[in-house]
Design a protein around this motif. Structure first.
Motif, mmCIF file in Angstrom:
data_model
loop_
_atom_site.group_PDB
_atom_site.id
_atom_site.type_symbol
_atom_site.label_atom_id
_atom_site.label_comp_id
_atom_site.label_asym_id
_atom_site.label_seq_id
_atom_site.Cartn_x
_atom_site.Cartn_y
_atom_site.Cartn_z
ATOM 1 N N LEU A 25 -7.804 -0.233 -4.075
ATOM 2 C CA LEU A 25 -6.878 -1.006 -4.910
ATOM 3 C C LEU A 25 -5.711 -0.131 -5.371
ATOM 4 N N VAL A 26 -5.979 1.131 -5.655
ATOM 5 C CA VAL A 26 -4.900 2.036 -6.059
ATOM 6 C C VAL A 26 -3.911 2.228 -4.908
ATOM 7 N N VAL A 27 -4.440 2.410 -3.697
ATOM 8 C CA VAL A 27 -3.574 2.556 -2.517
ATOM 9 C C VAL A 27 -2.756 1.287 -2.304
ATOM 10 N N MET A 28 -3.406 0.146 -2.510
ATOM 11 C CA MET A 28 -2.699 -1.130 -2.361
ATOM 12 C C MET A 28 -1.546 -1.237 -3.359
ATOM 13 N N LEU A 29 -1.793 -0.838 -4.610
ATOM 14 C CA LEU A 29 -0.731 -0.893 -5.626
ATOM 15 C C LEU A 29 0.392 0.089 -5.310
ATOM 16 N N ALA A 30 0.043 1.252 -4.737
ATOM 17 C CA ALA A 30 1.080 2.224 -4.354
ATOM 18 C C ALA A 30 2.012 1.651 -3.293
ATOM 19 N N LEU A 31 1.515 0.772 -2.449
ATOM 20 C CA LEU A 31 2.351 0.084 -1.464
ATOM 21 C C LEU A 31 3.067 -1.110 -2.070
ATOM 22 N N LEU A 32 2.392 -1.791 -2.991
ATOM 23 C CA LEU A 32 2.952 -3.019 -3.561
ATOM 24 C C LEU A 32 4.234 -2.738 -4.350
ATOM 25 N N PRO A 48 2.777 11.691 -8.833
ATOM 26 C CA PRO A 48 2.217 12.863 -9.513
ATOM 27 C C PRO A 48 0.758 12.648 -9.925
ATOM 28 N N ASP A 49 0.172 13.675 -10.503
ATOM 29 C CA ASP A 49 -1.183 13.611 -11.073
ATOM 30 C C ASP A 49 -2.268 13.406 -10.039
ATOM 31 N N GLY A 50 -1.984 13.668 -8.759
ATOM 32 C CA GLY A 50 -3.019 13.552 -7.741
ATOM 33 C C GLY A 50 -3.547 12.151 -7.539
ATOM 34 N N VAL A 51 -2.748 11.147 -7.850
ATOM 35 C CA VAL A 51 -3.177 9.743 -7.686
ATOM 36 C C VAL A 51 -3.239 9.408 -6.198
ATOM 37 N N PRO A 52 -4.288 8.715 -5.733
ATOM 38 C CA PRO A 52 -4.347 8.316 -4.318
ATOM 39 C C PRO A 52 -3.157 7.438 -3.949
ATOM 40 N N THR A 53 -2.652 7.626 -2.767
ATOM 41 C CA THR A 53 -1.521 6.819 -2.308
ATOM 42 C C THR A 53 -1.714 6.463 -0.840
ATOM 43 N N PHE A 54 -0.749 5.744 -0.298
ATOM 44 C CA PHE A 54 -0.881 5.248 1.068
ATOM 45 C C PHE A 54 -0.560 6.342 2.081
ATOM 46 N N ALA A 55 -1.141 6.204 3.263
ATOM 47 C CA ALA A 55 -0.845 7.098 4.381
ATOM 48 C C ALA A 55 0.221 6.452 5.259
ATOM 49 N N PRO A 56 0.915 7.217 6.107
ATOM 50 C CA PRO A 56 1.905 6.624 7.006
ATOM 51 C C PRO A 56 1.364 5.488 7.849
ATOM 52 N N ARG A 57 0.090 5.566 8.245
ATOM 53 C CA ARG A 57 -0.477 4.484 9.057
ATOM 54 C C ARG A 57 -0.589 3.191 8.249
ATOM 55 N N ASP A 58 -0.833 3.297 6.925
ATOM 56 C CA ASP A 58 -0.861 2.100 6.077
ATOM 57 C C ASP A 58 0.512 1.440 6.039
ATOM 58 N N LEU A 59 1.533 2.263 5.960
ATOM 59 C CA LEU A 59 2.905 1.749 5.929
ATOM 60 C C LEU A 59 3.269 1.089 7.259
ATOM 61 N N LEU A 60 2.856 1.701 8.360
ATOM 62 C CA LEU A 60 3.132 1.124 9.685
ATOM 63 C C LEU A 60 2.391 -0.192 9.874
ATOM 64 N N ARG A 61 1.161 -0.260 9.394
ATOM 65 C CA ARG A 61 0.387 -1.502 9.508
ATOM 66 C C ARG A 61 1.058 -2.622 8.716
ATOM 67 N N LEU A 62 1.508 -2.292 7.517
ATOM 68 C CA LEU A 62 2.206 -3.293 6.711
ATOM 69 C C LEU A 62 3.515 -3.696 7.368
ATOM 70 N N SER A 63 4.264 -2.727 7.887
ATOM 71 C CA SER A 63 5.551 -3.011 8.516
ATOM 72 C C SER A 63 5.400 -3.946 9.711
ATOM 73 N N ALA A 64 4.330 -3.773 10.489
ATOM 74 C CA ALA A 64 4.125 -4.621 11.657
ATOM 75 C C ALA A 64 3.959 -6.080 11.272
ATOM 76 N N VAL A 65 3.424 -6.324 10.088
ATOM 77 C CA VAL A 65 3.245 -7.703 9.604
ATOM 78 C C VAL A 65 4.477 -8.172 8.852
ATOM 79 N N LEU A 66 5.011 -7.298 8.001
ATOM 80 C CA LEU A 66 6.064 -7.711 7.073
ATOM 81 C C LEU A 66 7.432 -7.832 7.725
ATOM 82 N N ALA A 67 7.729 -7.021 8.746
ATOM 83 C CA ALA A 67 9.050 -7.073 9.383
ATOM 84 C C ALA A 67 9.330 -8.446 9.993
#
Length: 476
Positions: free
Chosen positions: A164-171, A429-448
Protein backbone atom coordinates in the motif's frame (compact mmCIF):
# COMPACT_ATOMS: atom_id res chain seq x y z
CA UNK A 1 33.81 17.73 -23.41
CA UNK A 2 33.05 14.06 -24.07
CA UNK A 3 29.70 13.46 -25.74
CA UNK A 4 27.66 10.32 -25.22
CA UNK A 5 26.37 8.34 -28.19
CA UNK A 6 22.87 9.77 -27.70
CA UNK A 7 24.14 13.35 -27.57
CA UNK A 8 26.31 12.78 -30.63
CA UNK A 9 23.39 11.39 -32.65
CA UNK A 10 21.14 14.34 -31.82
CA UNK A 11 23.91 16.85 -32.49
CA UNK A 12 24.52 15.27 -35.91
CA UNK A 13 20.82 15.40 -36.70
CA UNK A 14 20.58 19.08 -35.75
CA UNK A 15 23.69 20.03 -37.74
CA UNK A 16 22.48 18.01 -40.73
CA UNK A 17 19.17 19.87 -40.68
CA UNK A 18 21.01 23.20 -40.52
CA UNK A 19 23.30 22.17 -43.39
CA UNK A 20 20.34 21.24 -45.59
CA UNK A 21 18.62 24.55 -44.83
CA UNK A 22 21.80 26.46 -45.68
CA UNK A 23 22.06 24.99 -49.20
CA UNK A 24 20.38 27.25 -51.80
CA UNK A 25 17.65 25.53 -53.75
CA UNK A 26 16.64 23.13 -51.03
CA UNK A 27 13.23 23.52 -49.41
CA UNK A 28 11.59 25.59 -52.18
CA UNK A 29 9.19 28.22 -50.96
CA UNK A 30 11.12 28.74 -47.73
CA UNK A 31 12.39 32.31 -47.20
CA UNK A 32 15.61 33.35 -45.52
CA UNK A 33 14.03 34.20 -42.17
CA UNK A 34 12.12 30.93 -42.17
CA UNK A 35 15.35 29.00 -42.82
CA UNK A 36 17.07 30.75 -39.92
CA UNK A 37 14.11 30.09 -37.66
CA UNK A 38 13.99 26.39 -38.52
CA UNK A 39 17.75 26.06 -37.98
CA UNK A 40 17.56 27.68 -34.53
CA UNK A 41 14.44 25.66 -33.71
CA UNK A 42 16.16 22.40 -34.70
CA UNK A 43 19.27 23.17 -32.66
CA UNK A 44 17.21 24.18 -29.61
CA UNK A 45 15.00 21.08 -29.80
CA UNK A 46 17.97 18.73 -30.06
CA UNK A 47 19.68 20.56 -27.20
CA UNK A 48 16.58 20.17 -25.02
CA UNK A 49 16.57 16.46 -25.79
CA UNK A 50 20.22 15.58 -25.39
CA UNK A 51 22.37 18.43 -24.05
CA UNK A 52 23.26 18.51 -20.33
CA UNK A 53 22.40 22.21 -20.29
CA UNK A 54 19.57 23.96 -18.47
CA UNK A 55 16.43 24.25 -20.62
CA UNK A 56 16.08 27.95 -19.80
CA UNK A 57 19.62 28.69 -21.00
CA UNK A 58 18.88 26.95 -24.31
CA UNK A 59 15.63 28.85 -24.78
CA UNK A 60 17.24 32.20 -24.02
CA UNK A 61 20.08 31.41 -26.42
CA UNK A 62 17.58 30.55 -29.16
CA UNK A 63 15.62 33.75 -28.53
CA UNK A 64 18.79 35.83 -28.67
CA UNK A 65 19.90 34.12 -31.89
CA UNK A 66 16.59 34.93 -33.54
CA UNK A 67 16.80 38.54 -32.33
CA UNK A 68 20.42 39.11 -33.40
CA UNK A 69 19.71 37.71 -36.88
CA UNK A 70 16.73 40.04 -37.28
CA UNK A 71 14.01 37.38 -37.35
CA UNK A 72 12.58 38.77 -34.11
CA UNK A 73 12.64 42.38 -32.95
CA UNK A 74 14.03 43.15 -29.50
CA UNK A 75 10.64 44.58 -28.53
CA UNK A 76 8.95 41.29 -29.36
CA UNK A 77 11.47 39.32 -27.33
CA UNK A 78 11.20 41.49 -24.23
CA UNK A 79 7.43 42.01 -24.51
CA UNK A 80 6.87 38.33 -23.74
CA UNK A 81 8.21 38.92 -20.21
CA UNK A 82 5.52 41.51 -19.61
CA UNK A 83 2.70 39.30 -20.84
CA UNK A 84 -0.34 39.04 -18.59
CA UNK A 85 0.07 35.27 -18.24
CA UNK A 86 3.58 35.74 -16.82
CA UNK A 87 2.22 38.16 -14.22
CA UNK A 88 -0.61 35.74 -13.46
CA UNK A 89 1.90 33.01 -12.67
CA UNK A 90 4.14 35.29 -10.57
CA UNK A 91 1.22 36.39 -8.41
CA UNK A 92 -0.16 32.86 -8.19
CA UNK A 93 3.15 31.70 -6.69
CA UNK A 94 3.04 34.48 -4.09
CA UNK A 95 -0.49 33.36 -3.17
CA UNK A 96 0.70 29.75 -3.02
CA UNK A 97 3.51 30.76 -0.65
CA UNK A 98 0.92 32.36 1.63
CA UNK A 99 -1.22 29.22 1.60
CA UNK A 100 1.78 26.98 2.27
CA UNK A 101 2.96 29.18 5.16
CA UNK A 102 -0.38 28.86 6.97
CA UNK A 103 -0.67 25.08 6.59
CA UNK A 104 -4.16 25.13 5.06
CA UNK A 105 -3.18 22.43 2.57
CA UNK A 106 -2.23 20.06 5.39
CA UNK A 107 -5.55 20.69 7.10
CA UNK A 108 -7.47 19.93 3.91
CA UNK A 109 -5.55 16.68 3.38
CA UNK A 110 -6.09 15.64 7.00
CA UNK A 111 -9.80 16.39 6.78
CA UNK A 112 -10.19 14.12 3.75
CA UNK A 113 -7.88 11.16 4.34
CA UNK A 114 -8.77 10.62 8.00
CA UNK A 115 -12.28 9.76 6.83
CA UNK A 116 -11.06 6.73 4.85
CA UNK A 117 -12.08 3.33 6.16
CA UNK A 118 -11.00 1.16 3.23
CA UNK A 119 -8.07 1.13 0.84
CA UNK A 120 -10.19 2.26 -2.11
CA UNK A 121 -11.69 5.09 -0.07
CA UNK A 122 -8.19 6.19 0.94
CA UNK A 123 -7.06 6.18 -2.69
CA UNK A 124 -9.96 8.24 -4.00
CA UNK A 125 -10.06 10.67 -1.06
CA UNK A 126 -6.32 11.27 -1.53
CA UNK A 127 -6.95 11.79 -5.23
CA UNK A 128 -9.68 14.34 -4.52
CA UNK A 129 -7.38 16.22 -2.13
CA UNK A 130 -4.58 16.32 -4.70
CA UNK A 131 -6.95 17.61 -7.41
CA UNK A 132 -8.01 20.47 -5.12
CA UNK A 133 -4.38 21.53 -4.61
CA UNK A 134 -4.23 22.49 -8.30
CA UNK A 135 -6.18 25.63 -7.35
CA UNK A 136 -3.76 26.63 -4.58
CA UNK A 137 -0.28 25.76 -5.90
CA UNK A 138 0.49 26.59 -9.56
CA UNK A 139 3.27 24.09 -10.34
CA UNK A 140 3.38 20.31 -10.29
CA UNK A 141 6.78 20.26 -8.57
CA UNK A 142 5.49 22.66 -5.89
CA UNK A 143 2.42 20.52 -5.33
CA UNK A 144 4.61 17.43 -5.04
CA UNK A 145 6.78 19.09 -2.39
CA UNK A 146 3.66 20.19 -0.53
CA UNK A 147 2.16 16.68 -0.65
CA UNK A 148 5.32 14.81 0.37
CA UNK A 149 4.80 15.27 4.15
CA UNK A 150 1.25 13.92 3.80
CA UNK A 151 2.59 10.88 1.96
CA UNK A 152 5.22 10.30 4.66
CA UNK A 153 2.53 10.42 7.35
CA UNK A 154 0.38 7.94 5.45
CA UNK A 155 3.40 5.70 4.91
CA UNK A 156 4.10 5.73 8.64
CA UNK A 157 0.50 4.76 9.42
CA UNK A 158 0.65 1.90 6.88
CA UNK A 159 4.21 0.79 7.64
CA UNK A 160 3.13 -2.85 8.08
CA UNK A 161 1.48 -2.93 4.61
CA UNK A 162 4.37 -2.32 2.25
CA UNK A 163 2.42 -2.74 -1.01
CA UNK A 164 0.00 0.00 0.00
CA UNK A 165 2.89 2.37 0.70
CA UNK A 166 4.38 1.63 -2.73
CA UNK A 167 0.96 2.19 -4.27
CA UNK A 168 0.65 5.59 -2.57
CA UNK A 169 4.17 6.54 -3.73
CA UNK A 170 2.93 6.03 -7.30
CA UNK A 171 -0.49 7.57 -6.71
CA UNK A 172 0.72 10.98 -5.51
CA UNK A 173 2.85 11.98 -8.55
CA UNK A 174 0.42 10.35 -10.99
CA UNK A 175 -2.54 12.40 -9.79
CA UNK A 176 -0.47 15.57 -9.38
CA UNK A 177 0.60 15.39 -13.04
CA UNK A 178 -2.78 14.46 -14.53
CA UNK A 179 -4.81 16.91 -12.44
CA UNK A 180 -2.69 19.90 -13.49
CA UNK A 181 -4.96 20.35 -16.52
CA UNK A 182 -7.74 21.47 -14.15
CA UNK A 183 -6.60 25.09 -14.09
CA UNK A 184 -4.82 27.58 -16.31
CA UNK A 185 -2.08 28.00 -13.70
CA UNK A 186 -1.65 24.24 -13.26
CA UNK A 187 1.45 24.12 -15.47
CA UNK A 188 3.60 26.55 -17.41
CA UNK A 189 2.75 24.60 -20.57
CA UNK A 190 -0.84 25.83 -20.29
CA UNK A 191 0.25 29.44 -20.42
CA UNK A 192 2.47 28.70 -23.41
CA UNK A 193 -0.52 27.15 -25.18
CA UNK A 194 -2.72 30.15 -24.40
CA UNK A 195 -0.03 32.50 -25.71
CA UNK A 196 0.41 30.55 -28.95
CA UNK A 197 -3.35 30.47 -29.56
CA UNK A 198 -3.66 34.20 -28.94
CA UNK A 199 -0.73 34.98 -31.25
CA UNK A 200 -1.70 32.66 -34.11
CA UNK A 201 -5.51 32.70 -34.01
CA UNK A 202 -6.52 35.66 -31.85
CA UNK A 203 -8.44 33.22 -29.63
CA UNK A 204 -8.19 34.03 -25.92
CA UNK A 205 -8.70 31.40 -23.22
CA UNK A 206 -9.19 32.83 -19.74
CA UNK A 207 -9.15 31.17 -16.35
CA UNK A 208 -12.87 30.47 -16.31
CA UNK A 209 -12.99 28.93 -19.78
CA UNK A 210 -9.96 26.73 -19.08
CA UNK A 211 -11.61 25.65 -15.82
CA UNK A 212 -14.79 24.59 -17.62
CA UNK A 213 -12.79 22.58 -20.17
CA UNK A 214 -10.01 21.24 -17.97
CA UNK A 215 -11.58 20.45 -14.61
CA UNK A 216 -13.86 17.62 -15.85
CA UNK A 217 -10.92 16.01 -17.63
CA UNK A 218 -8.72 16.39 -14.55
CA UNK A 219 -11.29 14.79 -12.26
CA UNK A 220 -12.09 11.86 -14.55
CA UNK A 221 -8.48 11.15 -15.55
CA UNK A 222 -7.23 11.43 -11.96
CA UNK A 223 -9.75 8.97 -10.55
CA UNK A 224 -9.29 6.55 -13.46
CA UNK A 225 -5.54 6.76 -12.94
CA UNK A 226 -6.07 6.11 -9.22
CA UNK A 227 -7.87 2.89 -10.05
CA UNK A 228 -5.10 1.95 -12.49
CA UNK A 229 -2.45 2.54 -9.81
CA UNK A 230 -4.44 0.54 -7.27
CA UNK A 231 -5.01 -2.45 -9.55
CA UNK A 232 -1.50 -2.60 -11.05
CA UNK A 233 0.36 -2.19 -7.75
CA UNK A 234 -1.64 -4.14 -5.16
CA UNK A 235 -3.20 -7.57 -4.85
CA UNK A 236 -6.72 -8.40 -3.80
CA UNK A 237 -5.65 -9.33 -0.27
CA UNK A 238 -3.87 -5.97 0.04
CA UNK A 239 -7.11 -4.15 -0.67
CA UNK A 240 -9.30 -6.16 1.71
CA UNK A 241 -8.11 -4.96 5.11
CA UNK A 242 -9.43 -1.74 6.67
CA UNK A 243 -7.27 1.33 7.09
CA UNK A 244 -7.18 3.87 9.88
CA UNK A 245 -5.31 7.15 9.43
CA UNK A 246 -5.02 9.18 12.63
CA UNK A 247 -4.55 12.91 13.03
CA UNK A 248 -1.57 12.25 15.32
CA UNK A 249 0.27 10.44 12.51
CA UNK A 250 -0.35 13.33 10.12
CA UNK A 251 0.63 15.92 12.74
CA UNK A 252 4.08 14.32 13.18
CA UNK A 253 5.04 15.38 9.66
CA UNK A 254 3.43 18.82 9.72
CA UNK A 255 4.94 21.96 11.25
CA UNK A 256 1.46 23.54 11.50
CA UNK A 257 -1.70 22.21 13.19
CA UNK A 258 -3.80 19.84 11.05
CA UNK A 259 -6.85 19.93 13.33
CA UNK A 260 -8.66 22.26 15.69
CA UNK A 261 -10.05 25.76 15.06
CA UNK A 262 -8.53 27.85 12.29
CA UNK A 263 -6.10 30.51 13.45
CA UNK A 264 -6.72 34.13 12.36
CA UNK A 265 -3.98 33.95 9.66
CA UNK A 266 -5.51 30.73 8.33
CA UNK A 267 -8.96 32.31 8.26
CA UNK A 268 -7.68 35.35 6.37
CA UNK A 269 -5.73 33.23 3.90
CA UNK A 270 -8.67 30.89 3.26
CA UNK A 271 -11.00 33.85 2.67
CA UNK A 272 -8.48 35.47 0.31
CA UNK A 273 -7.89 32.27 -1.65
CA UNK A 274 -11.63 31.62 -2.07
CA UNK A 275 -12.20 35.23 -3.14
CA UNK A 276 -9.44 35.09 -5.75
CA UNK A 277 -10.66 31.78 -7.20
CA UNK A 278 -14.25 33.03 -7.33
CA UNK A 279 -13.16 36.24 -9.09
CA UNK A 280 -11.12 34.20 -11.57
CA UNK A 281 -14.14 32.06 -12.35
CA UNK A 282 -16.43 35.10 -12.61
CA UNK A 283 -14.22 36.88 -15.15
CA UNK A 284 -16.98 36.92 -17.85
CA UNK A 285 -19.21 38.81 -15.38
CA UNK A 286 -16.87 41.52 -14.07
CA UNK A 287 -14.36 41.68 -16.95
CA UNK A 288 -11.29 42.10 -14.73
CA UNK A 289 -8.23 40.27 -16.06
CA UNK A 290 -7.17 37.17 -14.05
CA UNK A 291 -3.67 38.68 -13.84
CA UNK A 292 -5.05 41.82 -12.18
CA UNK A 293 -7.09 39.71 -9.75
CA UNK A 294 -3.99 37.65 -8.94
CA UNK A 295 -1.95 40.83 -8.41
CA UNK A 296 -4.54 42.18 -5.98
CA UNK A 297 -4.51 38.84 -4.15
CA UNK A 298 -0.70 38.79 -3.98
CA UNK A 299 -0.59 42.35 -2.60
CA UNK A 300 -3.15 41.48 0.09
CA UNK A 301 -1.43 38.15 0.91
CA UNK A 302 1.86 39.97 1.51
CA UNK A 303 0.49 43.10 3.18
CA UNK A 304 1.75 43.94 6.70
CA UNK A 305 -1.70 43.94 8.30
CA UNK A 306 -3.59 41.17 6.49
CA UNK A 307 -0.91 39.06 4.87
CA UNK A 308 0.63 35.75 5.93
CA UNK A 309 3.88 35.98 3.96
CA UNK A 310 6.36 38.78 3.31
CA UNK A 311 6.56 39.97 -0.27
CA UNK A 312 10.26 39.10 -0.61
CA UNK A 313 9.61 35.58 0.74
CA UNK A 314 6.73 35.13 -1.67
CA UNK A 315 8.83 36.29 -4.60
CA UNK A 316 11.59 33.85 -3.61
CA UNK A 317 9.12 31.02 -4.28
CA UNK A 318 8.60 32.15 -7.88
CA UNK A 319 10.40 29.85 -10.36
CA UNK A 320 12.07 32.64 -12.33
CA UNK A 321 13.92 30.26 -14.68
CA UNK A 322 10.59 28.76 -15.74
CA UNK A 323 9.15 32.22 -16.44
CA UNK A 324 12.19 33.14 -18.54
CA UNK A 325 11.83 29.83 -20.35
CA UNK A 326 8.15 30.57 -21.07
CA UNK A 327 8.95 34.05 -22.36
CA UNK A 328 11.78 32.85 -24.62
CA UNK A 329 9.82 29.92 -26.05
CA UNK A 330 6.80 32.17 -26.66
CA UNK A 331 9.08 34.43 -28.70
CA UNK A 332 10.33 31.35 -30.60
CA UNK A 333 6.74 30.44 -31.39
CA UNK A 334 6.10 33.95 -32.72
CA UNK A 335 9.15 33.65 -34.98
CA UNK A 336 8.06 30.22 -36.17
CA UNK A 337 4.70 31.57 -37.28
CA UNK A 338 5.63 35.05 -38.53
CA UNK A 339 8.56 33.80 -40.61
CA UNK A 340 6.33 31.27 -42.39
CA UNK A 341 8.35 28.33 -41.06
CA UNK A 342 5.38 26.72 -39.28
CA UNK A 343 3.21 26.98 -42.39
CA UNK A 344 5.94 25.42 -44.51
CA UNK A 345 6.43 22.55 -42.06
CA UNK A 346 2.76 21.58 -42.10
CA UNK A 347 2.22 22.41 -45.76
CA UNK A 348 3.15 18.91 -46.88
CA UNK A 349 0.46 17.22 -44.83
CA UNK A 350 -1.83 14.97 -46.85
CA UNK A 351 -5.27 16.42 -47.46
CA UNK A 352 -8.57 14.80 -46.64
CA UNK A 353 -7.51 13.54 -43.20
CA UNK A 354 -10.63 13.00 -41.02
CA UNK A 355 -10.73 15.31 -37.99
CA UNK A 356 -10.79 12.38 -35.56
CA UNK A 357 -7.70 10.89 -37.21
CA UNK A 358 -5.87 14.23 -37.07
CA UNK A 359 -6.67 14.63 -33.37
CA UNK A 360 -5.71 11.00 -32.72
CA UNK A 361 -2.27 11.61 -34.23
CA UNK A 362 -1.87 14.82 -32.22
CA UNK A 363 -2.80 13.05 -28.98
CA UNK A 364 -0.56 10.05 -29.69
CA UNK A 365 2.48 12.17 -30.54
CA UNK A 366 1.92 14.46 -27.53
CA UNK A 367 1.53 11.50 -25.18
CA UNK A 368 4.76 9.90 -26.40
CA UNK A 369 6.72 13.17 -26.50
CA UNK A 370 7.82 12.86 -22.86
CA UNK A 371 10.12 10.02 -23.90
CA UNK A 372 12.14 12.56 -25.91
CA UNK A 373 11.52 15.93 -24.24
CA UNK A 374 11.43 15.73 -20.45
CA UNK A 375 10.26 19.30 -19.89
CA UNK A 376 6.51 19.69 -20.15
CA UNK A 377 6.87 23.32 -21.17
CA UNK A 378 9.42 22.39 -23.84
CA UNK A 379 7.01 19.81 -25.28
CA UNK A 380 4.28 22.42 -25.63
CA UNK A 381 6.75 24.96 -27.03
CA UNK A 382 7.71 22.54 -29.80
CA UNK A 383 4.35 20.90 -30.50
CA UNK A 384 1.64 23.52 -30.02
CA UNK A 385 2.76 26.04 -32.71
CA UNK A 386 2.96 23.20 -35.25
CA UNK A 387 -0.34 21.67 -34.13
CA UNK A 388 -2.15 25.01 -34.39
CA UNK A 389 -0.73 25.67 -37.85
CA UNK A 390 -1.56 22.15 -39.05
CA UNK A 391 -5.08 22.22 -37.59
CA UNK A 392 -6.17 25.09 -39.81
CA UNK A 393 -5.00 23.21 -42.90
CA UNK A 394 -6.84 20.07 -41.80
CA UNK A 395 -10.08 21.95 -41.11
CA UNK A 396 -9.83 21.28 -37.38
CA UNK A 397 -10.49 23.92 -34.74
CA UNK A 398 -7.00 25.03 -33.56
CA UNK A 399 -8.30 25.50 -30.01
CA UNK A 400 -9.44 21.87 -29.81
CA UNK A 401 -6.16 20.63 -31.28
CA UNK A 402 -3.99 22.77 -28.98
CA UNK A 403 -5.95 21.77 -25.88
CA UNK A 404 -5.76 18.09 -26.84
CA UNK A 405 -2.00 18.32 -27.37
CA UNK A 406 -1.42 20.12 -24.08
CA UNK A 407 -3.63 17.76 -22.09
CA UNK A 408 -2.02 14.67 -23.64
CA UNK A 409 1.47 16.05 -22.95
CA UNK A 410 0.60 15.97 -19.26
CA UNK A 411 1.26 12.23 -19.29
CA UNK A 412 4.90 11.64 -18.31
CA UNK A 413 4.99 8.55 -16.12
CA UNK A 414 7.22 6.12 -17.97
CA UNK A 415 10.58 6.84 -16.28
CA UNK A 416 11.49 8.44 -12.92
CA UNK A 417 13.35 11.17 -14.83
CA UNK A 418 10.31 11.98 -17.00
CA UNK A 419 8.88 14.45 -14.48
CA UNK A 420 10.03 16.12 -11.26
CA UNK A 421 7.11 14.85 -9.11
CA UNK A 422 7.86 11.28 -10.18
CA UNK A 423 11.55 11.73 -9.37
CA UNK A 424 10.70 13.24 -5.97
CA UNK A 425 8.55 10.28 -4.91
CA UNK A 426 10.95 7.75 -6.42
CA UNK A 427 13.41 8.52 -3.62
CA UNK A 428 11.46 9.78 -0.57
CA UNK A 429 13.36 10.53 2.65
CA UNK A 430 13.32 8.49 5.88
CA UNK A 431 13.83 5.17 4.10
CA UNK A 432 10.15 4.90 3.14
CA UNK A 433 9.43 2.09 0.63
CA UNK A 434 8.78 3.38 -2.86
CA UNK A 435 8.13 2.09 -6.35
CA UNK A 436 10.70 0.42 -8.59
CA UNK A 437 11.18 1.35 -12.27
CA UNK A 438 9.32 -1.82 -13.27
CA UNK A 439 6.27 -0.63 -11.26
CA UNK A 440 6.33 2.63 -13.18
CA UNK A 441 6.64 0.82 -16.52
CA UNK A 442 3.74 -1.49 -15.64
CA UNK A 443 1.57 1.49 -14.77
CA UNK A 444 2.65 3.37 -17.90
CA UNK A 445 1.67 0.46 -20.14
CA UNK A 446 -1.89 0.71 -18.81
CA UNK A 447 -2.16 4.44 -18.21
CA UNK A 448 -0.66 5.77 -21.47
CA UNK A 449 -3.36 4.35 -23.80
CA UNK A 450 -6.06 5.04 -21.20
CA UNK A 451 -5.00 8.69 -20.84
CA UNK A 452 -4.67 9.19 -24.61
CA UNK A 453 -8.08 7.65 -25.27
CA UNK A 454 -9.68 9.83 -22.60
CA UNK A 455 -8.19 13.05 -24.02
CA UNK A 456 -9.38 12.06 -27.50
CA UNK A 457 -12.86 11.34 -26.14
CA UNK A 458 -13.01 14.78 -24.53
CA UNK A 459 -11.77 16.49 -27.70
CA UNK A 460 -14.33 14.73 -29.91
CA UNK A 461 -17.36 14.48 -27.62
CA UNK A 462 -17.17 16.47 -24.39
CA UNK A 463 -15.47 19.73 -25.38
CA UNK A 464 -17.84 20.32 -28.34
CA UNK A 465 -20.67 20.27 -25.78
CA UNK A 466 -18.76 22.89 -23.77
CA UNK A 467 -18.26 25.28 -26.69
CA UNK A 468 -15.10 24.01 -28.42
CA UNK A 469 -16.19 22.41 -31.71
CA UNK A 470 -13.98 19.96 -33.56
CA UNK A 471 -14.37 21.48 -37.00
CA UNK A 472 -13.02 24.90 -37.82
CA UNK A 473 -16.05 25.98 -39.85
CA UNK A 474 -18.47 25.19 -37.04
CA UNK A 475 -16.77 27.63 -34.64
CA UNK A 476 -19.10 30.53 -33.82
Amino acid sequence: MNLSLRQTVWLCLALSACAVLAVPGTAPGLGGEARLTLAVFALATCAWIAAPVDDTYIALGAGLALTVTGVLSADTLFATLGDATVWLLICAFVLAAAVTRTGLAGRAAAFLVTGARSVRQLVHLTTAALVVTAFAVPATSGRAALALPVFLALARSLADRRRLVVMLALLFPTVILLSAVATLIGAGAHLITVGVLLEQTGESIGFARWLVLGLPLAVVSSHLAAEAVLLTTTRREDRRGPVKITLDALQEHSATPVSGPLSPPEQRCLLLLCTVVVLWCAEPLHGVSPAVVALIGAVVASSPALGTVRMKDGLRSVPWPMLLFMAATTAMGVALVDSGAAGWLVGGMPGGVPPWAFLAVVVAVSTAAHLVLQSRSARSSVLVPLVVAAAAGAGVNPVAAALASTAAAGFCHTLPASAKPVALFAEPPDGVPTFAPRDLLRLSAVLAPLSAALVLLFALVVWPLLGVPVLLESQP
